[in-house]
Design a protein around this motif. Structure first.
Motif, short mmCIF file in Angstrom:
data_model
loop_
_atom_site.label_atom_id
_atom_site.label_comp_id
_atom_site.label_asym_id
_atom_site.label_seq_id
_atom_site.Cartn_x
_atom_site.Cartn_y
_atom_site.Cartn_z
N TRP A 16 0.82 -1.21 0.00
CA TRP A 16 0.00 0.00 0.00
C TRP A 16 0.85 1.26 0.00
CZ3 TRP A 16 0.18 3.85 3.58
CH2 TRP A 16 0.73 3.58 4.82
N TRP A 17 2.02 1.21 0.65
CA TRP A 17 2.85 2.41 0.69
C TRP A 17 3.51 2.70 -0.65
CZ3 TRP A 17 3.63 -1.86 3.88
CH2 TRP A 17 4.71 -2.68 3.58
N TYR A 18 3.57 1.71 -1.54
CA TYR A 18 4.02 2.01 -2.90
C TYR A 18 3.06 3.01 -3.54
CZ TYR A 18 7.13 -2.14 -2.85
OH TYR A 18 8.09 -3.07 -2.55
N SER A 19 1.78 2.83 -3.27
CA SER A 19 0.77 3.77 -3.77
C SER A 19 1.05 5.18 -3.26
CB SER A 19 -0.62 3.31 -3.35
OG SER A 19 -1.58 4.33 -3.53
N THR A 52 5.01 11.18 -6.03
CA THR A 52 5.91 11.46 -7.15
C THR A 52 5.15 11.98 -8.36
OG1 THR A 52 7.47 9.77 -6.40
CG2 THR A 52 7.63 10.45 -8.70
N ALA A 53 3.97 11.39 -8.62
CA ALA A 53 3.19 11.79 -9.79
C ALA A 53 2.52 13.14 -9.60
CB ALA A 53 2.13 10.72 -10.09
N VAL A 54 2.02 13.42 -8.40
CA VAL A 54 1.26 14.65 -8.18
C VAL A 54 2.17 15.83 -7.87
CG1 VAL A 54 -0.55 15.76 -6.80
CG2 VAL A 54 -0.76 13.35 -7.41
N VAL A 55 3.02 15.69 -6.87
CA VAL A 55 3.89 16.80 -6.46
C VAL A 55 5.07 16.86 -7.42
CG1 VAL A 55 5.18 17.87 -4.58
CG2 VAL A 55 3.21 16.42 -4.07
N VAL A 66 12.45 2.22 -5.94
CA VAL A 66 13.51 2.99 -5.26
C VAL A 66 13.60 4.39 -5.86
CG1 VAL A 66 15.98 3.14 -4.78
CG2 VAL A 66 14.81 0.93 -4.64
N VAL A 67 13.53 4.48 -7.18
CA VAL A 67 13.59 5.77 -7.85
C VAL A 67 12.39 6.64 -7.46
CG1 VAL A 67 13.53 6.91 -10.11
CG2 VAL A 67 14.87 4.83 -9.80
N SER A 68 11.20 6.03 -7.44
CA SER A 68 9.99 6.77 -7.10
C SER A 68 9.98 7.19 -5.64
CB SER A 68 8.76 5.92 -7.41
OG SER A 68 7.57 6.62 -7.13
N PHE A 69 10.44 6.30 -4.74
CA PHE A 69 10.51 6.65 -3.32
C PHE A 69 11.46 7.82 -3.09
CE2 PHE A 69 12.66 6.18 0.81
CZ PHE A 69 11.56 6.32 1.66
N THR A 70 12.61 7.77 -3.74
CA THR A 70 13.58 8.87 -3.63
C THR A 70 12.97 10.17 -4.13
OG1 THR A 70 15.41 7.32 -3.98
CG2 THR A 70 15.87 9.66 -4.32
N ALA A 71 12.25 10.09 -5.24
CA ALA A 71 11.61 11.28 -5.80
C ALA A 71 10.58 11.86 -4.84
CB ALA A 71 10.95 10.94 -7.14
N ALA A 72 9.80 10.99 -4.20
CA ALA A 72 8.79 11.45 -3.26
C ALA A 72 9.43 12.15 -2.05
CB ALA A 72 7.92 10.28 -2.79
N LEU A 102 13.64 13.33 -12.02
CA LEU A 102 14.17 12.10 -12.61
C LEU A 102 13.18 10.96 -12.42
CD1 LEU A 102 17.96 11.97 -11.61
CD2 LEU A 102 17.04 12.04 -13.93
N GLY A 103 12.62 10.87 -11.21
CA GLY A 103 11.63 9.83 -10.94
C GLY A 103 10.27 10.13 -11.54
#
Length: 452
Positions: free
Chosen positions: A42-45, A51-54, A187-193, A327-328
């Motif tokens: 769920w935390w992937y969401s 990352t997608a919104v902000v 990992v890329v998306s988490f870093t971006a967030a 980048l993410g």
């Protein structure tokens, strides 16, 4: 089906009739990047949605408030937050509202709601405009942010122009684009967030400090002094705000990566992640918009970090965080495009699924978006133009239309009324915002030299 993912029945209509060497629909889904891995938590969401919104849009919100005015600007951000949270709830629930079937891609839901051909051509072009436009803006944002960071910290880099920084950003995307599926980007998306939350906090705190230390009174009046200028500024600001809520175009694809069974459908963990993500979005947007406009008034730039110049090291760090974030973000928005391109090449053009196909197809896409970004690096105008042209539809009113058509809520009920209000707001932004964005691009282009 008790222990198997419900998605395994999603596209089995033709699998029993395949007599050629082409992969069956099930085999293709196990290879395509959206549906290849369904092990997300769920935390992937949460971090995918953050990352997608902000994205780049948060840095333009103080500028949007300066165009609309203090109360209307902040009010529009808050209204957009509630409207898009509601429309995102609709998408999460529509993802598998048909028992035993998952709508893993936005066009698939469109085909179910509006009919096979009509639904596809209603939804697919709008989603692709959002994805491609976002990636073009992120090319510009990544290059500009890295340029600002380098120029602030290293004087020797001031001879390097924006085009070179966009080229460098694009080269990194060529490498990242070879990630096989959505979950491999975690990992890329988490870093971006994390970066988005960090630079939003830095922007907000630095703006507050700057506002307290400001030696002169700040002008909170409108940026333009003519009726036409004010009108076009308002139009552009609506598009900038719409751009800031563009994550819906990839919401169904994010949910597709979460496992689902009849006993535990994916909408539960997906919605849990969305609520946490939208709490983070509210903090980032309201803090940056309010503090940036309060500190600088109508003198704020279309990227608030450009207005913030001191302390040098902190602003350089914030710009580098923006660079890491986009980048993410680029990859999150590119993944549905890769999925569509690869599906088309395999099913329609009969290419063999594999690494060579991905290497060539994805690299061409990255190069095209990089080239367009180098040609038109007008951050503020791009936000307004693209934000109004397509982003408002996929986030504001297209989910509501799908809900009305598929669920048929009772007239004047909560869902009927709220959906129609969202549709009216979204259509208004779609009509008005591109006008202001186009004007901003034209004005910016007057003194622009290509590849300078």
């Amino acid at each position: 089906m008790h222990n198997k993912d419900v998605s395994m029945v999603e596209s089995g209509n033709n699998s029993n009739n395949v007599t050629t060497n082409e992969p069956s629909d099930d085999d293709l889904n196990r290879w395509l990047p959206i549906t290849a891995s369904r092990k997300a938590k769920w935390w992937y969401s949460t971090f995918h949605n953050v990352t997608a919104v902000v994205g780049a849009g948060v840095l333009g919100l103080p500028y949007a408030v300066s165009q609309l005015g203090w109360i209307p600007g902040m009010g529009m951000i808050i209204i957009s937050w509630f409207v898009t949270l509601y429309s995102l709830w609709q998408l999460v629930n529509l993802h598998e509202h048909v028992p035993g079937k998952r709508f893993d891609r936005y066009p698939e839901l469109g085909k179910h709601v509006f009919g096979l051909k009509r639904g596809y051509w209603i939804v697919m072009p709008q989603q692709m405009i959002v994805q491609v436009a976002s990636d073009i803006v992120y090319m510009v944002t990544g290059g500009k942010s890295l340029k600002e960071s380098m120029h602030t910290m290293f004087h020797w880099s001031k001879g390097i122009n924006l085009t070179c920084f966009i080229l460098f950003f694009g080269a990194l995307q060529l490498v990242l684009s070879q990630a096989p599926n959505f979950n491999s980007l975690k990992v890329v998306s988490f870093t971006a967030a994390v970066m988005s939350l960090s630079y939003s906090t830095i922007s907000s705190v630095a703006s507050i400090i700057k506002g307290i230390e400001h030696p002169q009174p700040v002008n909170y009046g409108r940026r333009s002094h003519t009726t036409a200028g004010i009108t076009f500024d308002i139009f552009n600001s609506l598009g900038t705000i719409a751009f800031a809520f563009a994550g819906h175009s990839v919401a169904l694809e994010i949910q597709a990566t979460i496992p689902s069974t009849p006993e535990k459908p994916s909408k539960g963990p997906m919605w849990r992640g969305v609520t946490v993500a939208y709490a983070i979005v509210a903090f980032c947007y309201l803090a940056v918009a309010a503090s940036g406009f309060w500190a600088f008034g109508n003198l704020v730039d279309d990227d608030v970090l450009v207005t913030l110049k001191h302390p040098h090291w902190l602003i350089a760090l914030a710009n580098f965080m923006v660079f890491l974030h986009v980048l993410g973000s680029y990859q999150v928005f590119a993944m549905p495009v890769f999925d569509m391109i690869e599906c088309y090449l395999v099913k329609k053009r009969h290419f063999t699924p594999g690494r060579p196909l991905r290497l060539i197809a994805r690299s061409i896409y990255v190069v095209v978006t990089m080239f367009v970004g180098m040609c038109f690096p007008f951050f503020g105008g791009l936000l307004g133009f693209f934000g109004g042209l397509a982003f408002s539809s996929t986030s504001f009113f297209l989910p509501c239309i799908m809900w009305l058509v598929s669920q048929k809520p009772k007239r004047w009920s909560f869902h009927w009324t709220t959906s129609w209000l969202a549709i009216i707001i979204g259509v208004s932004i779609t009509i008005l915002a591109p006008i202001g964005g186009a004007r901003t691009i034209i004005i910016s282009a007057k003194n622009y030299k290509f590849f300078d």
